[in-house]
Design an enzyme around this catalytic site. Structure first.
Site, mmCIF file in Angstrom:
data_model
loop_
_atom_site.group_PDB
_atom_site.id
_atom_site.type_symbol
_atom_site.label_atom_id
_atom_site.label_comp_id
_atom_site.label_asym_id
_atom_site.label_seq_id
_atom_site.Cartn_x
_atom_site.Cartn_y
_atom_site.Cartn_z
ATOM 1 N N HIS A 144 0.878 -1.185 0.000
ATOM 2 C CA HIS A 144 0.000 0.000 0.000
ATOM 3 C C HIS A 144 0.911 1.230 0.000
ATOM 4 O O HIS A 144 1.775 1.363 -0.863
ATOM 5 C CB HIS A 144 -0.923 -0.117 1.225
ATOM 6 C CG HIS A 144 -2.083 0.816 1.255
ATOM 7 N ND1 HIS A 144 -2.487 1.579 0.198
ATOM 8 C CD2 HIS A 144 -2.972 1.108 2.260
ATOM 9 C CE1 HIS A 144 -3.552 2.306 0.539
ATOM 10 N NE2 HIS A 144 -3.864 2.039 1.795
ATOM 11 N N HIS B 198 -1.984 -1.803 -9.922
ATOM 12 C CA HIS B 198 -2.969 -1.208 -9.022
ATOM 13 C C HIS B 198 -4.231 -2.034 -9.076
ATOM 14 O O HIS B 198 -4.602 -2.530 -10.144
ATOM 15 C CB HIS B 198 -3.258 0.242 -9.443
ATOM 16 C CG HIS B 198 -3.889 1.043 -8.361
ATOM 17 N ND1 HIS B 198 -5.234 1.027 -8.118
ATOM 18 C CD2 HIS B 198 -3.333 1.862 -7.436
ATOM 19 C CE1 HIS B 198 -5.490 1.819 -7.100
ATOM 20 N NE2 HIS B 198 -4.363 2.335 -6.657
ATOM 21 N N ASP C 267 3.082 5.754 -6.558
ATOM 22 C CA ASP C 267 4.293 5.617 -5.752
ATOM 23 C C ASP C 267 5.565 5.494 -6.571
ATOM 24 O O ASP C 267 6.666 5.549 -6.026
ATOM 25 C CB ASP C 267 4.167 4.377 -4.849
ATOM 26 C CG ASP C 267 3.226 4.642 -3.698
ATOM 27 O OD1 ASP C 267 3.164 5.794 -3.265
ATOM 28 O OD2 ASP C 267 2.551 3.698 -3.264
HETATM 29 N N1 ACO Z 1 5.117 -6.676 -10.414
HETATM 30 C C1 ACO Z 1 5.015 -7.866 -11.047
HETATM 31 N N2 ACO Z 1 3.873 -8.536 -11.200
HETATM 32 C C2 ACO Z 1 2.757 -8.006 -10.679
HETATM 33 C C3 ACO Z 1 2.793 -6.771 -10.004
HETATM 34 C C4 ACO Z 1 4.027 -6.091 -9.895
HETATM 35 N N3 ACO Z 1 4.117 -4.911 -9.270
HETATM 36 N N4 ACO Z 1 1.529 -6.466 -9.569
HETATM 37 C C5 ACO Z 1 0.767 -7.482 -9.983
HETATM 38 N N5 ACO Z 1 1.502 -8.406 -10.649
HETATM 39 C C6 ACO Z 1 1.016 -9.617 -11.293
HETATM 40 C C7 ACO Z 1 0.675 -10.691 -10.272
HETATM 41 O O1 ACO Z 1 1.780 -11.511 -10.002
HETATM 42 C C8 ACO Z 1 -0.444 -11.414 -10.974
HETATM 43 O O2 ACO Z 1 0.123 -12.227 -11.952
HETATM 44 P P1 ACO Z 1 -0.515 -13.696 -12.260
HETATM 45 O O3 ACO Z 1 -1.876 -13.404 -12.822
HETATM 46 O O4 ACO Z 1 0.428 -14.327 -13.219
HETATM 47 O O5 ACO Z 1 -0.578 -14.402 -10.928
HETATM 48 C C9 ACO Z 1 -1.198 -10.306 -11.699
HETATM 49 O O6 ACO Z 1 -0.212 -9.293 -11.935
HETATM 50 C C10 ACO Z 1 -2.362 -9.715 -10.901
HETATM 51 O O7 ACO Z 1 -1.867 -9.343 -9.623
HETATM 52 P P2 ACO Z 1 -2.738 -9.247 -8.325
HETATM 53 O O8 ACO Z 1 -1.857 -9.420 -7.134
HETATM 54 O O9 ACO Z 1 -3.924 -10.158 -8.449
HETATM 55 O O10 ACO Z 1 -3.273 -7.766 -8.428
HETATM 56 P P3 ACO Z 1 -3.947 -6.968 -7.250
HETATM 57 O O11 ACO Z 1 -4.931 -6.076 -7.874
HETATM 58 O O12 ACO Z 1 -4.406 -7.876 -6.177
HETATM 59 O O13 ACO Z 1 -2.700 -6.156 -6.636
HETATM 60 C C11 ACO Z 1 -1.188 -4.429 -6.085
HETATM 61 C C12 ACO Z 1 -2.549 -4.776 -6.727
HETATM 62 C C13 ACO Z 1 -1.184 -4.940 -4.637
HETATM 63 C C14 ACO Z 1 -1.027 -2.917 -6.064
HETATM 64 C C15 ACO Z 1 -0.067 -5.106 -6.901
HETATM 65 O O14 ACO Z 1 -0.095 -4.642 -8.239
HETATM 66 C C16 ACO Z 1 1.317 -4.893 -6.283
HETATM 67 O O15 ACO Z 1 1.711 -5.647 -5.398
HETATM 68 N N6 ACO Z 1 2.085 -3.845 -6.753
HETATM 69 C C17 ACO Z 1 3.377 -3.553 -6.182
HETATM 70 C C18 ACO Z 1 3.219 -2.773 -4.896
HETATM 71 C C19 ACO Z 1 2.752 -1.364 -5.144
HETATM 72 O O16 ACO Z 1 3.296 -0.637 -5.975
HETATM 73 N N7 ACO Z 1 1.756 -0.935 -4.348
HETATM 74 C C20 ACO Z 1 1.256 0.446 -4.395
HETATM 75 C C21 ACO Z 1 -0.156 0.466 -4.907
HETATM 76 S S1 ACO Z 1 -0.717 2.124 -4.976
HETATM 77 C C22 ACO Z 1 -1.097 2.464 -3.380
HETATM 78 O O17 ACO Z 1 -1.432 1.658 -2.573
HETATM 79 C C23 ACO Z 1 -0.996 3.830 -2.979
#
Ligand code: ACO
Length: 432
Positions: A266, A305, A361
């Site tokens: 987050h 996201h 971010d």
């Molecule tokens: N890098 C690589 N792969 C990713 C990333 C990433 N940053 N984010 C998602 N994926 C992939 C997952 O591995 C998944 O792949 P799969 O289908 O092969 O298993 C697919 O994309 C979907 O990912 P989910 O985890 O289901 O997506 P979700 O919507 O639950 O997660 C989140 C959103 C938590 C923001 C995620 O994208 C993440 O962890 N990002 C990195 C952390 C980040 O930057 N957070 C800040 C968000 S903005 C904020 O809170 C202010």
């Protein structure tokens, strides 16, 4: 009225479920039963990926096309024309202030920028290397002990007072956490300055009689605060509403929201982005790093996201703000690595298929570092403006007659009833 027809293949019974605002009510499924002893159907939605938990008039997001609006105003227009405090007024009241209201609003917040000396002493008790987010969460919670009147969450007058206190005090707490890490004496607020200028004064004033903030950096910080002020039902806001739904006072509820924000998935992501850029170290290492992400070894921090499946409009504005900041501070060496990372990721099938774009971010940390902040304080810089969104959402929740204590259901997966007998005592603990 639009309805959804549901036919239960177990009983053959047919149900008409009303559809309002593109949504069906989960409780309507409870009537779907196989017999009088059946509890009724529940809906299962871990992580609330398709569940609306409230009706809200504050922030609108269309993640498929990259739209973010506060109370109907596009984020791009607010970032260009408004101050953070005017946007705070908008988020909390529903309207932008007139010039007179704007001045009065600023004065009312200024009256609450000081913190009790005992809270200052409380903060002095943290270890010198205490994480600023831990200090922030604990100190906001500690405010609850100074303002027992805040427990009266149903009094509109009390809510207004706590809102002013919190918006006034969070920059002071954040600045004290920052100075605590550096071993510097705390600087009292200077109410002749704007909200962000005063924050800069409390962060960076040393021996000069009056701190004069750089206007470009002050405006950049103000824009960053506008971009972070609210973001509908994210993890931290959900925590604010869930804890607040127990009629917990706003200081304790807000500390819970800030605790959620601290997580690396987050608000903690901006700190992680900088660590990742440090780990990559050089532009030439970017392709190899992207391969390790694709191999599932780690996530690309600052990418992806839950809601935005197109670009994050805040990331676009931040990129422009970065240029203005770097004109004053000189470029951050990490920018080159970040740009290359973005370029490669945006043209790679792995990221395209999963609709992963830079989020808010990805660039904010690079700006903050150029301004002189240590990555450990980045999430606190996020929590200051988000305080406004948390409070607006909390107030909306308290006034919503449909809301009550947040209490989800579960699907029980443990053992069915069993009884303690001689045989089971003999084998007890065998699984440990
Ligand atoms: N890098 C690589 N792969 C990713 C990333 C990433 N940053 N984010 C998602 N994926 C992939 C997952 O591995 C998944 O792949 P799969 O289908 O092969 O298993 C697919 O994309 C979907 O990912 P989910 O985890 O289901 O997506 P979700 O919507 O639950 O997660 C989140 C959103 C938590 C923001 C995620 O994208 C993440 O962890 N990002 C990195 C952390 C980040 O930057 N957070 C800040 C968000 S903005 C904020 O809170 C202010």
């Amino acid at each position: 009225m639009d309805t959804l027809q549901v036919i239960d293949s177990r009983t053959g019974a047919s149900y008409q479920i009303p559809i309002t605002d593109g949504t069906i009510r989960a409780m309507d499924f409870r009537a779907i039963r196989t017999g009088p002893d059946d509890f009724g159907l529940m809906v299962y939605d871990p992580a609330f990926t398709n569940t609306a938990s409230c009706r809200s008039a504050i922030t609108y997001i269309d993640g498929d096309v990259g739209i973010l609006r506060y109370r109907g105003y596009p984020i791009e227009e607010l970032a260009e024309h408004c101050t953070f405090l005017d946007v705070a007024y908008l988020i909390l009241t529903g309207e932008l202030p007139s010039p007179g209201e704007s001045g009065e609003w600023r004065n009312r917040i200024n009256r609450h920028t000081m913190i009790h000396e005992n809270l200052k002493k409380f903060m002095e008790g943290f270890r010198p290397d205490a994480h600023p987010m831990g200090m922030f969460v604990s100190s906001v919670a500690a405010l609850s002990t100074f303002y027992p009147d805040a427990r009266d969450v149903h009094s509109g007058a009390s809510r207004q007072l706590q809102i002013l206190r919190l918006i006034g005090k969070v920059p002071t707490i954040a600045a004290y956490a920052y100075r605590h890490n550096l071993g510097l004496p705390y600087v009292y607020p200077d109410n002749r300055l704007s909200y962000t200028e005063n924050f800069m004064n409390m962060l960076w004033r040393t021996a000069e009689p009056r701190y004069e903030p750089d206007p470009v950096l002050a405006r950049a910080l103000d824009v960053l605060f506008i971009l972070h002020a609210d973001h509908e039902q994210n993890c931290g806001t959900n925590a604010m509403r869930a804890v607040g739904s127990a009629q917990t006072d706003p200081y304790l509820s807000l500390s819970a929201a800030a605790a959620a924000l601290a997580g690396p998935l987050h608000g903690g992501a901006n700190e992680e982005v900088l660590r990742m850029l440090d780990e990559i170290g050089h532009v030439k290492n970017v392709p190899a790093y992207v391969e390790t992400v694709k191999a599932g070894k780690h996530r690309l921090m600052g990418f992806g996201h839950r809601v935005y499946k197109n670009y994050d409009p805040r990331a676009e504005i931040i990129k422009r703000t970065a240029e203005q900041v770097f004109a004053v501070t000189g470029a951050n060496a990490k920018l080159e690595i970040a740009l290359e990372l973005e370029r490669i990721a945006l043209s790679d099938e792995y990221f395209i298929k999963r609709k992963l774009y830079p989020n808010v971010d990805f660039y904010s940390g690079i700006i903050y570092q150029a301004m002189g902040f240590d990555p450990a304080i980045f999430t606190v810089l996020f929590a200051i403006p988000r305080t406004v969104g948390w409070l607006a959402q909390w107030q909306e929740m308290i006034q919503d007659p449909e809301q009550k204590i947040a209490r989800p259901r579960q699907i029980f997966t443990g053992p069915a009833v069993r009884h303690i007998g001689v045989e089971s005592l003999k084998t007890a603990g065998a699984g440990i």
